[in-house]
Motif scaffolding. Sequence first.
Motif, PDB file in Angstrom:
ATOM      1  N   GLN A 167       0.827  -1.204   0.000  1.00 39.75           N
ATOM      2  CA  GLN A 167       0.000   0.000   0.000  1.00 39.75           C
ATOM      3  C   GLN A 167       0.863   1.257   0.000  1.00 39.75           C
ATOM      4  O   GLN A 167       1.941   1.283   0.594  1.00 39.75           O
ATOM      5  N   ILE A 168       0.362   2.287  -0.652  1.00 39.75           N
ATOM      6  CA  ILE A 168       1.007   3.598  -0.575  1.00 39.75           C
ATOM      7  C   ILE A 168       0.429   4.319   0.634  1.00 39.75           C
ATOM      8  O   ILE A 168      -0.781   4.476   0.761  1.00 39.75           O
ATOM      9  N   VAL A 169       1.302   4.735   1.532  1.00 37.28           N
ATOM     10  CA  VAL A 169       0.883   5.393   2.771  1.00 37.28           C
ATOM     11  C   VAL A 169       1.362   6.839   2.736  1.00 37.28           C
ATOM     12  O   VAL A 169       2.554   7.107   2.588  1.00 37.28           O
ATOM     13  N   SER A 170       0.439   7.767   2.874  1.00 43.64           N
ATOM     14  CA  SER A 170       0.799   9.179   2.801  1.00 43.64           C
ATOM     15  C   SER A 170       1.519   9.631   4.064  1.00 43.64           C
ATOM     16  O   SER A 170       1.442   8.981   5.112  1.00 43.64           O
ATOM     17  N   LYS A 171       2.202  10.762   3.939  1.00 40.19           N
ATOM     18  CA  LYS A 171       2.869  11.355   5.103  1.00 40.19           C
ATOM     19  C   LYS A 171       1.860  11.691   6.190  1.00 40.19           C
ATOM     20  O   LYS A 171       2.105  11.494   7.378  1.00 40.19           O
ATOM     21  N   THR A 172       0.700  12.193   5.775  1.00 45.62           N
ATOM     22  CA  THR A 172      -0.347  12.542   6.743  1.00 45.62           C
ATOM     23  C   THR A 172      -0.823  11.316   7.497  1.00 45.62           C
ATOM     24  O   THR A 172      -0.988  11.350   8.723  1.00 45.62           O
ATOM     25  N   GLU A 173      -1.024  10.217   6.794  1.00 49.64           N
ATOM     26  CA  GLU A 173      -1.474   8.980   7.437  1.00 49.64           C
ATOM     27  C   GLU A 173      -0.447   8.480   8.439  1.00 49.64           C
ATOM     28  O   GLU A 173      -0.786   8.090   9.560  1.00 49.64           O
ATOM     29  N   LEU A 174       0.810   8.491   8.051  1.00 48.52           N
ATOM     30  CA  LEU A 174       1.861   8.065   8.974  1.00 48.52           C
ATOM     31  C   LEU A 174       1.897   8.959  10.208  1.00 48.52           C
ATOM     32  O   LEU A 174       2.023   8.472  11.338  1.00 48.52           O
ATOM     33  N   ARG A 185       2.861  17.363  16.597  1.00 46.69           N
ATOM     34  CA  ARG A 185       3.085  16.635  15.353  1.00 46.69           C
ATOM     35  C   ARG A 185       3.727  17.522  14.290  1.00 46.69           C
ATOM     36  O   ARG A 185       3.391  18.678  14.146  1.00 46.69           O
ATOM     37  N   ASP A 186       4.621  16.900  13.535  1.00 52.82           N
ATOM     38  CA  ASP A 186       5.255  17.591  12.408  1.00 52.82           C
ATOM     39  C   ASP A 186       5.456  16.556  11.311  1.00 52.82           C
ATOM     40  O   ASP A 186       6.294  15.667  11.431  1.00 52.82           O
ATOM     41  N   SER A 187       4.679  16.674  10.244  1.00 52.16           N
ATOM     42  CA  SER A 187       4.751  15.673   9.178  1.00 52.16           C
ATOM     43  C   SER A 187       6.117  15.678   8.491  1.00 52.16           C
ATOM     44  O   SER A 187       6.512  14.676   7.883  1.00 52.16           O
ATOM     45  N   ASN A 188       6.859  16.776   8.592  1.00 58.16           N
ATOM     46  CA  ASN A 188       8.177  16.834   7.960  1.00 58.16           C
ATOM     47  C   ASN A 188       9.161  15.861   8.605  1.00 58.16           C
ATOM     48  O   ASN A 188      10.122  15.431   7.958  1.00 58.16           O
ATOM     49  N   THR A 189       8.919  15.518   9.881  1.00 57.05           N
ATOM     50  CA  THR A 189       9.834  14.578  10.535  1.00 57.05           C
ATOM     51  C   THR A 189       9.686  13.173   9.971  1.00 57.05           C
ATOM     52  O   THR A 189      10.585  12.343  10.140  1.00 57.05           O
ATOM     53  N   ILE A 190       8.573  12.885   9.296  1.00 59.71           N
ATOM     54  CA  ILE A 190       8.408  11.575   8.672  1.00 59.71           C
ATOM     55  C   ILE A 190       9.531  11.323   7.674  1.00 59.71           C
ATOM     56  O   ILE A 190      10.073  10.214   7.590  1.00 59.71           O
ATOM     57  N   GLU A 191       9.917  12.360   6.929  1.00 63.01           N
ATOM     58  CA  GLU A 191      11.016  12.225   5.972  1.00 63.01           C
ATOM     59  C   GLU A 191      12.309  11.845   6.682  1.00 63.01           C
ATOM     60  O   GLU A 191      13.105  11.057   6.167  1.00 63.01           O
ATOM     61  N   VAL A 192      12.503  12.415   7.878  1.00 66.67           N
ATOM     62  CA  VAL A 192      13.699  12.106   8.658  1.00 66.67           C
ATOM     63  C   VAL A 192      13.691  10.642   9.075  1.00 66.67           C
ATOM     64  O   VAL A 192      14.695   9.925   8.929  1.00 66.67           O
ATOM     65  N   PHE A 193      12.549  10.162   9.579  1.00 72.29           N
ATOM     66  CA  PHE A 193      12.461   8.765  10.030  1.00 72.29           C
ATOM     67  C   PHE A 193      12.632   7.804   8.857  1.00 72.29           C
ATOM     68  O   PHE A 193      13.312   6.778   8.985  1.00 72.29           O
ATOM     69  N   VAL A 194      12.038   8.122   7.714  1.00 72.36           N
ATOM     70  CA  VAL A 194      12.178   7.271   6.541  1.00 72.36           C
ATOM     71  C   VAL A 194      13.635   7.235   6.083  1.00 72.36           C
ATOM     72  O   VAL A 194      14.166   6.176   5.722  1.00 72.36           O
ATOM     73  N   GLY A 195      14.300   8.390   6.119  1.00 68.56           N
ATOM     74  CA  GLY A 195      15.711   8.446   5.748  1.00 68.56           C
ATOM     75  C   GLY A 195      16.568   7.571   6.650  1.00 68.56           C
ATOM     76  O   GLY A 195      17.473   6.863   6.176  1.00 68.56           O
ATOM     77  N   ARG A 196      16.264   7.589   7.931  1.00 70.94           N
ATOM     78  CA  ARG A 196      17.018   6.753   8.873  1.00 70.94           C
ATOM     79  C   ARG A 196      16.762   5.270   8.623  1.00 70.94           C
ATOM     80  O   ARG A 196      17.682   4.438   8.695  1.00 70.94           O
ATOM     81  N   LEU A 197      15.509   4.935   8.315  1.00 69.38           N
ATOM     82  CA  LEU A 197      15.187   3.532   8.017  1.00 69.38           C
ATOM     83  C   LEU A 197      15.939   3.055   6.776  1.00 69.38           C
ATOM     84  O   LEU A 197      16.417   1.914   6.725  1.00 69.38           O
ATOM     85  N   ARG A 198      16.042   3.912   5.776  1.00 75.94           N
ATOM     86  CA  ARG A 198      16.786   3.543   4.571  1.00 75.94           C
ATOM     87  C   ARG A 198      18.254   3.295   4.873  1.00 75.94           C
ATOM     88  O   ARG A 198      18.863   2.360   4.341  1.00 75.94           O
ATOM     89  N   ARG A 199      18.823   4.136   5.738  1.00 79.75           N
ATOM     90  CA  ARG A 199      20.237   3.942   6.092  1.00 79.75           C
ATOM     91  C   ARG A 199      20.438   2.638   6.852  1.00 79.75           C
ATOM     92  O   ARG A 199      21.452   1.964   6.677  1.00 79.75           O
ATOM     93  N   GLY A 211       4.378  12.571  -4.804  1.00 83.16           N
ATOM     94  CA  GLY A 211       3.076  13.180  -4.671  1.00 83.16           C
ATOM     95  C   GLY A 211       2.046  12.336  -3.922  1.00 83.16           C
ATOM     96  O   GLY A 211       0.912  12.756  -3.758  1.00 83.16           O
ATOM     97  N   ALA A 212       2.461  11.125  -3.458  1.00 83.41           N
ATOM     98  CA  ALA A 212       1.486  10.231  -2.804  1.00 83.41           C
ATOM     99  C   ALA A 212       1.944   9.782  -1.430  1.00 83.41           C
ATOM    100  O   ALA A 212       1.135   9.743  -0.494  1.00 83.41           O
ATOM    101  N   GLY A 213       3.229   9.420  -1.278  1.00 83.21           N
ATOM    102  CA  GLY A 213       3.676   8.966   0.036  1.00 83.21           C
ATOM    103  C   GLY A 213       4.755   7.914  -0.069  1.00 83.21           C
ATOM    104  O   GLY A 213       5.656   8.015  -0.924  1.00 83.21           O
TER     105      GLY A 213
END
Length: 219
Positions: A167-174, A185-199, A211-213
């Motif tokens: 499933q595609i999960v949006s930043k808002t949903e996460l 809450r700050d949806s911008n921190t989701i990018e930080v957590f995703v970046g850490r998971l990738r590392r 444009g989707a998540g």
Amino acid sequence: MRILVVEDDAELAEQLAHSLEAAGYAVDRADNGEDALHLGGTEPYDAVVLDLGLPVMDGLTVLKRWRADGVTVPVLVLTARNSWTERVEGIDAGADDYLGKPFHMEEVVARVRALIRRASGQPSPELTHGPVRLDTRTGRVTLNGVPVKLTAHEFRVLSYLMHHPGQIVSKTELTEHIYAQDFDRDSNTIEVFVGRLRRKLGDGFVETVRGAGYRLGGG
């Protein structure tokens, strides 16, 4: 994953919240039926722990109202009532599971885990995607069998994505599912957590869908 605990006994509510937070969940609380009805009807919870003996509006009425309004969140009912007829009434009102007081906190957490797994179509307590395994019972995450240390929020993001494979999960949903209501809450921190998971798990493990998540990468 985000849980609503509805319990008017302050000490018990604290114990429930502490146990669920220790298991990796974000937890909101309500101590009366009216607040529970509002929260459960407006917030996207992954599961609800609901006491039936509530002030203002009893839990059975709350549950019936949720179901009548189309709220499908899995509900674990807690009650001191021992009559089998009342247990049947709770299940018939839309409860997904039932636990009588007194109970062990470990059992509550285990039943909540099972409800969330079933709701997302995951039959096993161990979620697997490619070389990554997440044991929902212990919170242990491994990559090719090697333990990976995650922060609480990294774990919640990973857990939510692994409960919703493909499933595609949006930043808002996460954002709505990894933070409790009173958290800043700050949806911008989701990018930080995703970046850490990738590392930690591999660059392609979490894909960005422009444009989707996000969704889990090829496993």
